[in-house]
Design an enzyme around this catalytic site. Structure first.
Site, PDB file in Angstrom:
ATOM      1  N   TRP A  31       0.891  -1.133   0.080  1.00 25.93           N
ATOM      2  CA  TRP A  31       0.002  -0.022   0.041  1.00 25.93           C
ATOM      3  C   TRP A  31       0.897   1.417   0.062  1.00 25.93           C
ATOM      4  O   TRP A  31       1.960   1.467   0.741  1.00 25.93           O
ATOM      5  CB  TRP A  31      -0.991  -0.006   1.266  1.00 25.93           C
ATOM      6  N   SER A  65      -0.175  -2.370   5.518  1.00 24.20           N
ATOM      7  CA  SER A  65       0.704  -2.109   6.924  1.00 24.20           C
ATOM      8  C   SER A  65       0.226  -3.091   8.119  1.00 24.20           C
ATOM      9  O   SER A  65       0.780  -3.342   8.964  1.00 24.20           O
ATOM     10  CB  SER A  65       0.682  -0.778   7.494  1.00 24.20           C
ATOM     11  N   PHE A  66      -1.067  -3.514   7.938  1.00 23.53           N
ATOM     12  CA  PHE A  66      -1.997  -4.297   8.983  1.00 23.53           C
ATOM     13  C   PHE A  66      -1.206  -5.588   8.685  1.00 23.53           C
ATOM     14  O   PHE A  66      -1.095  -6.173   9.955  1.00 23.53           O
ATOM     15  CB  PHE A  66      -3.359  -4.391   8.634  1.00 23.53           C
ATOM     16  N   ASP A  94     -10.972   9.263   5.404  1.00 25.24           N
ATOM     17  CA  ASP A  94     -12.288   9.949   6.023  1.00 25.24           C
ATOM     18  C   ASP A  94     -13.025   9.275   7.146  1.00 25.24           C
ATOM     19  O   ASP A  94     -13.864   9.721   7.770  1.00 25.24           O
ATOM     20  CB  ASP A  94     -13.196   9.904   4.839  1.00 25.24           C
ATOM     21  N   THR A  95     -12.261   8.024   7.284  1.00 21.11           N
ATOM     22  CA  THR A  95     -13.073   7.489   8.548  1.00 21.11           C
ATOM     23  C   THR A  95     -11.966   6.938   9.535  1.00 21.11           C
ATOM     24  O   THR A  95     -10.602   7.038   9.381  1.00 21.11           O
ATOM     25  CB  THR A  95     -13.637   5.863   8.142  1.00 21.11           C
ATOM     26  N   HIS A  97     -10.721   4.236   9.984  1.00 21.47           N
ATOM     27  CA  HIS A  97      -9.838   3.035   9.669  1.00 21.47           C
ATOM     28  C   HIS A  97      -8.415   3.289  10.017  1.00 21.47           C
ATOM     29  O   HIS A  97      -7.663   2.474  10.234  1.00 21.47           O
ATOM     30  CB  HIS A  97     -10.235   2.855   8.167  1.00 21.47           C
ATOM     31  N   ARG A 136       9.137  12.439   4.650  1.00 21.93           N
ATOM     32  CA  ARG A 136       9.715  11.616   5.351  1.00 21.93           C
ATOM     33  C   ARG A 136      10.354  10.055   4.759  1.00 21.93           C
ATOM     34  O   ARG A 136      10.612   9.346   5.410  1.00 21.93           O
ATOM     35  CB  ARG A 136       8.692  11.233   6.380  1.00 21.93           C
TER      36      ARG A 136
HETATM   37  N1  LIG Z   1      -5.043   2.438   4.028  1.00 24.23           N
HETATM   38  C1  LIG Z   1      -4.110   1.997   4.225  1.00 24.23           C
HETATM   39  C2  LIG Z   1      -4.059   0.522   4.329  1.00 24.23           C
HETATM   40  N2  LIG Z   1      -5.216  -0.451   4.178  1.00 24.23           N
HETATM   41  C3  LIG Z   1      -5.180  -1.835   3.908  1.00 24.23           C
HETATM   42  C4  LIG Z   1      -4.602  -2.350   5.405  1.00 24.23           C
HETATM   43  O1  LIG Z   1      -3.363  -2.259   5.794  1.00 24.23           O
HETATM   44  C5  LIG Z   1      -4.867  -4.023   5.277  1.00 24.23           C
HETATM   45  O2  LIG Z   1      -3.955  -4.435   4.062  1.00 24.23           O
HETATM   46  C6  LIG Z   1      -6.223  -4.318   5.017  1.00 24.23           C
HETATM   47  O3  LIG Z   1      -7.134  -3.716   6.103  1.00 24.23           O
HETATM   48  C7  LIG Z   1      -6.479  -5.651   4.646  1.00 24.23           C
HETATM   49  O4  LIG Z   1      -6.064  -6.274   6.281  1.00 24.23           O
HETATM   50  N3  LIG Z   1      -2.754   0.041   4.470  1.00 24.23           N
HETATM   51  C8  LIG Z   1      -1.510   0.748   4.539  1.00 24.23           C
HETATM   52  O5  LIG Z   1      -0.502   0.261   4.446  1.00 24.23           O
HETATM   53  N4  LIG Z   1      -1.669   2.115   4.342  1.00 24.23           N
HETATM   54  C9  LIG Z   1      -2.924   2.675   4.076  1.00 24.23           C
HETATM   55  O6  LIG Z   1      -2.852   4.122   3.670  1.00 24.23           O
HETATM   56  C1  LIG Z   2      -5.745   4.503   6.380  1.00 21.91           C
HETATM   57  C2  LIG Z   2      -6.988   3.989   5.665  1.00 21.91           C
HETATM   58  O1  LIG Z   2      -7.169   2.886   5.594  1.00 21.91           O
HETATM   59  C3  LIG Z   2      -7.531   4.858   4.616  1.00 21.91           C
HETATM   60  O2  LIG Z   2      -6.596   4.751   3.427  1.00 21.91           O
HETATM   61  C4  LIG Z   2      -8.963   4.385   4.295  1.00 21.91           C
HETATM   62  O3  LIG Z   2      -9.600   5.687   3.867  1.00 21.91           O
HETATM   63  P1  LIG Z   2     -11.128   5.957   4.432  1.00 21.91           P
HETATM   64  O4  LIG Z   2     -11.085   6.175   5.933  1.00 21.91           O
HETATM   65  O5  LIG Z   2     -11.649   7.150   3.687  1.00 21.91           O
HETATM   66  O6  LIG Z   2     -12.146   4.705   3.994  1.00 21.91           O
END
Ligand SMILES: Nc1c(NC[C@H](O)[C@H](O)[C@H](O)CO)[nH]c(=O)[nH]c1=O
Ligand SMILES: CC(=O)[C@@H](O)COP(=O)(O)O
Length: 163
Positions: A31, A65-66, A94-95, A97, A136
């Site tokens: 990602w 990253s998760f 926006d959420t 997450h 960064r």
């Molecule tokens: N939004 C971002 C993500 N989202 C994906 C999660 O990391 C993960 O792969 C998914 O939820 C399935 O488990 N990951 C990032 O590394 N950076 C982001 O901005």
């Molecule tokens: C950090 C994330 O997962 C992000 O990219 C998701 O975006 P949103 O919160 O607008 O669904």
């Protein structure tokens, strides 16, 4: 801004031990690949500059990253390394997450390192926007991948001194 106060961003190569004795793994999230690719290059090239053997650097990619914690755990279960560097870039949306991912990966990387007694380095950018991330990952605020590599060498050296 706190970034300009960070000691590691001012390190000189002479203050970091040689990386030559150690084996490393670099786990990189796909990602935001432009950013994480720059983090990876920073980390990899720093290890090489500090004397690491390219054959002693294991590089893997996970989706996001998760998954960094799981990827690091898999590596440490099956490969003998002296430190694992986890690189990612989480950019706020926006959420909520963003909050859940950042918390999960920070705790996850910590727990993996403790579980295996192997330094697991948190090289994950958690930014409000893409500009902060670019700054960064080789921009005006340095490269957090380089700093993660420096930290990996320092921790591997510390562990070797204690054994
Ligand atoms: N939004 C971002 C993500 N989202 C994906 C999660 O990391 C993960 O792969 C998914 O939820 C399935 O488990 N990951 C990032 O590394 N950076 C982001 O901005
Ligand atoms: C950090 C994330 O997962 C992000 O990219 C998701 O975006 P949103 O919160 O607008 O669904």
């Amino acid at each position: 801004m706190a970034t300009h106060l960070k000691n590691l961003s001012d390190f000189s190569h002479t203050t970091i031990p040689s990386a030559s004795p150690y084996h490393f793994a670099i786990v990189t999230a796909h990602w935001n690949a432009e950013i994480t690719g720059a983090l990876y290059e920073g980390a990899y090239q720093f290890l090489i500059k500090q004397g690491a053997d390219p054959d002693h650097i294991l590089s893997l990619t996970v989706p996001g990253s998760f998954e960094l914690s799981s990827g690091a755990d898999m590596v440490l279960q099956h490969k003998k390394v002296d430190a694992v560097i986890c690189l990612g870039c989480v950019i706020k949306g926006d959420t909520p997450h963003f909050d859940y991912i950042c918390s999960a990966v920070a705790h996850g990387v910590t727990n993996v390192g403790i579980k295996h007694s192997i330094p697991a380095i948190f090289g994950v950018l958690t930014t409000d926007n893409e500009l902060q991330a670019k700054e960064r990952a080789g921009g005006r605020h340095g490269n957090k991948g380089e700093e993660a590599a420096a930290t990996a060498i320092l921790m591997a050296s510390l562990k070797s001194q204690l054994q």
